[in-house]
Enzyme design. Sequence first.
Site, mmCIF file in Angstrom:
data_model
loop_
_atom_site.group_PDB
_atom_site.id
_atom_site.type_symbol
_atom_site.label_atom_id
_atom_site.label_comp_id
_atom_site.label_asym_id
_atom_site.label_seq_id
_atom_site.Cartn_x
_atom_site.Cartn_y
_atom_site.Cartn_z
ATOM 1 N N ASN A 37 0.743 -1.394 -0.320
ATOM 2 C CA ASN A 37 0.198 0.057 0.401
ATOM 3 C C ASN A 37 0.452 1.166 0.180
ATOM 4 O O ASN A 37 2.103 1.400 0.637
ATOM 5 C CB ASN A 37 -0.918 0.020 1.291
ATOM 6 N N PHE A 41 -2.066 8.350 4.248
ATOM 7 C CA PHE A 41 -2.841 8.396 5.199
ATOM 8 C C PHE A 41 -4.085 8.956 4.610
ATOM 9 O O PHE A 41 -4.189 10.928 5.613
ATOM 10 C CB PHE A 41 -1.629 10.204 5.969
ATOM 11 N N SER A 101 5.701 5.009 8.239
ATOM 12 C CA SER A 101 5.363 5.146 7.216
ATOM 13 C C SER A 101 5.961 5.434 6.385
ATOM 14 O O SER A 101 6.537 6.683 6.921
ATOM 15 C CB SER A 101 3.242 5.605 7.192
ATOM 16 N N ASN A 103 4.832 5.873 3.904
ATOM 17 C CA ASN A 103 4.135 7.088 2.460
ATOM 18 C C ASN A 103 4.522 8.092 2.433
ATOM 19 O O ASN A 103 3.614 8.938 1.673
ATOM 20 C CB ASN A 103 3.058 6.019 1.877
ATOM 21 N N THR A 104 4.694 8.865 4.085
ATOM 22 C CA THR A 104 4.965 10.116 3.821
ATOM 23 C C THR A 104 6.249 10.453 4.132
ATOM 24 O O THR A 104 7.226 10.655 5.083
ATOM 25 C CB THR A 104 4.079 11.039 4.908
ATOM 26 N N LYS A 141 5.384 3.570 17.157
ATOM 27 C CA LYS A 141 5.368 2.381 16.049
ATOM 28 C C LYS A 141 6.857 2.943 14.944
ATOM 29 O O LYS A 141 6.733 3.261 14.933
ATOM 30 C CB LYS A 141 4.120 2.670 15.032
ATOM 31 N N ASN A 170 5.711 -1.062 11.384
ATOM 32 C CA ASN A 170 4.874 -0.881 10.105
ATOM 33 C C ASN A 170 5.124 -1.931 9.485
ATOM 34 O O ASN A 170 6.282 -2.889 9.135
ATOM 35 C CB ASN A 170 5.266 0.552 10.141
HETATM 36 C C1 LIG Z 1 -3.761 -0.733 4.060
HETATM 37 C C2 LIG Z 1 -3.419 -0.421 4.931
HETATM 38 C C3 LIG Z 1 -3.170 0.907 5.346
HETATM 39 C C4 LIG Z 1 -1.854 1.025 6.538
HETATM 40 N N1 LIG Z 1 -2.230 2.231 6.643
HETATM 41 C C5 LIG Z 1 -1.688 2.022 8.010
HETATM 42 C C6 LIG Z 1 -1.614 3.508 8.823
HETATM 43 O O1 LIG Z 1 -2.196 4.515 8.282
HETATM 44 N N2 LIG Z 1 -0.487 3.742 9.492
HETATM 45 C C7 LIG Z 1 -0.027 2.610 10.760
HETATM 46 O O2 LIG Z 1 0.654 3.373 11.622
HETATM 47 N N3 LIG Z 1 0.160 1.613 9.740
HETATM 48 C C8 LIG Z 1 -0.691 1.128 9.150
HETATM 49 N N4 LIG Z 1 -0.481 0.316 8.290
HETATM 50 C C9 LIG Z 1 0.052 -0.910 8.376
HETATM 51 C C10 LIG Z 1 -0.216 -1.602 9.607
HETATM 52 O O3 LIG Z 1 -1.153 -1.493 10.375
HETATM 53 C C11 LIG Z 1 0.652 -2.720 10.401
HETATM 54 O O4 LIG Z 1 1.480 -2.327 10.960
HETATM 55 C C12 LIG Z 1 0.975 -3.479 9.243
HETATM 56 O O5 LIG Z 1 0.510 -3.906 7.535
HETATM 57 C C13 LIG Z 1 1.433 -5.077 8.885
HETATM 58 O O6 LIG Z 1 1.025 -6.357 9.631
HETATM 59 P P1 LIG Z 1 -0.278 -7.122 9.014
HETATM 60 O O7 LIG Z 1 0.860 -7.770 8.179
HETATM 61 O O8 LIG Z 1 -0.658 -7.403 10.198
HETATM 62 O O9 LIG Z 1 -1.193 -6.343 7.754
HETATM 63 C C14 LIG Z 1 -1.471 0.021 6.370
HETATM 64 C C15 LIG Z 1 -1.560 -1.620 6.144
HETATM 65 C C16 LIG Z 1 -2.021 -2.164 5.061
HETATM 66 C C17 LIG Z 1 -2.424 -2.954 4.587
#
Ligand SMILES: Cc1cc2nc3c(=O)[nH]c(=O)nc-3n(C[C@H](O)[C@H](O)[C@H](O)COP(=O)(O)O)c2cc1C
Length: 281
Positions: A37, A41, A101, A103-104, A141, A170
Amino acid sequence: MKLGFGFTEVGTITPRPQAGNPKPRLFRLTEDDGVINRMGFNNAGSEAVVTRLAASKPNIGGMVGVNIGANKDSEDFVADYVTGLQRFDGLADYFVINISSPNTPGLRDLQGRAALAALLDKLMETRAGLARSSQTPLLVKIAPDLSAEDHEAICAEALSHKIDGLIVSNTTLSRPDSLIGGNKAEAGGLSGRPLMALSTEMLARTYSFTQGAMPLVGVGGIMSGRDAYAKICAGASVVQLYSGLVFEGPALLGRIKSELTTCLAEDSFGSIAEAVGSRAN
Ligand SMILES: Cc1cc2nc3c(=O)[nH]c(=O)nc-3n(C[C@H](O)[C@H](O)[C@H](O)COP(=O)(O)O)c2cc1C
């Protein structure tokens, strides 16, 4: 909560509303059980979320964490986190400072030692001055892509600033060679099964750097109860998941819980707490 979760987390939320990156910005790697992704934000901004959360929280029935970030075009990232804490005063059961993140642009630079120390100074001071949330746990985080040196420094700063916990991790900018999904070259953060090994390794190292002195939240690639158990043994007191739900659906929750019970019994642990950090090295 009705799905079986013990708590939930909203965010990342920035002070001002922002649209996020242009679509497409979310990609499944179906063959890998992975997701990439680069959402960026996309959110309605903290004032709107405060209103919504205040209205819905009484019905949620469990702890709600608020994950705070900075606007992409902000001139002062630190001030954005301060605004986040102030706006959610009294509404968050815990705060997450998201400095990981991918992405910022520039956000991850806050993981550098001097920048992090300055950020934590400011945030701990801000929290102490909040009318209702002066004792609300504040967690940071982190990314799975840190150098060993930066990682150790973050843990040292986390300890010296007495923050309440670390969330590991993350998404990753790395791309394991094993990936076969057609979208693997898309830009963004990778999550799901391909993140499990890396994020669990980071978690175990975080546990050893912090010597069990603060609770760790394990996240990244949990697709089963065995994965959740691996996070707990690596040092997590709590686990979170996101991508697993995309591939496995809500039935995953029940499966995780029953598999966890089996794992604990196999290793003769009487509780999750006993297993925490048992294989962190
Ligand atoms: C579509 C998407 C959006 C995410 N947006 C955020 C976010 O806004 N803030 C954040 O701290 N982590 C964000 N994450 C990261 C997740 O919170 C998590 O740390 C990461 O996906 C690893 O866990 P997972 O393998 O169970 O998905 C996002 C993940 C995905 C897939």
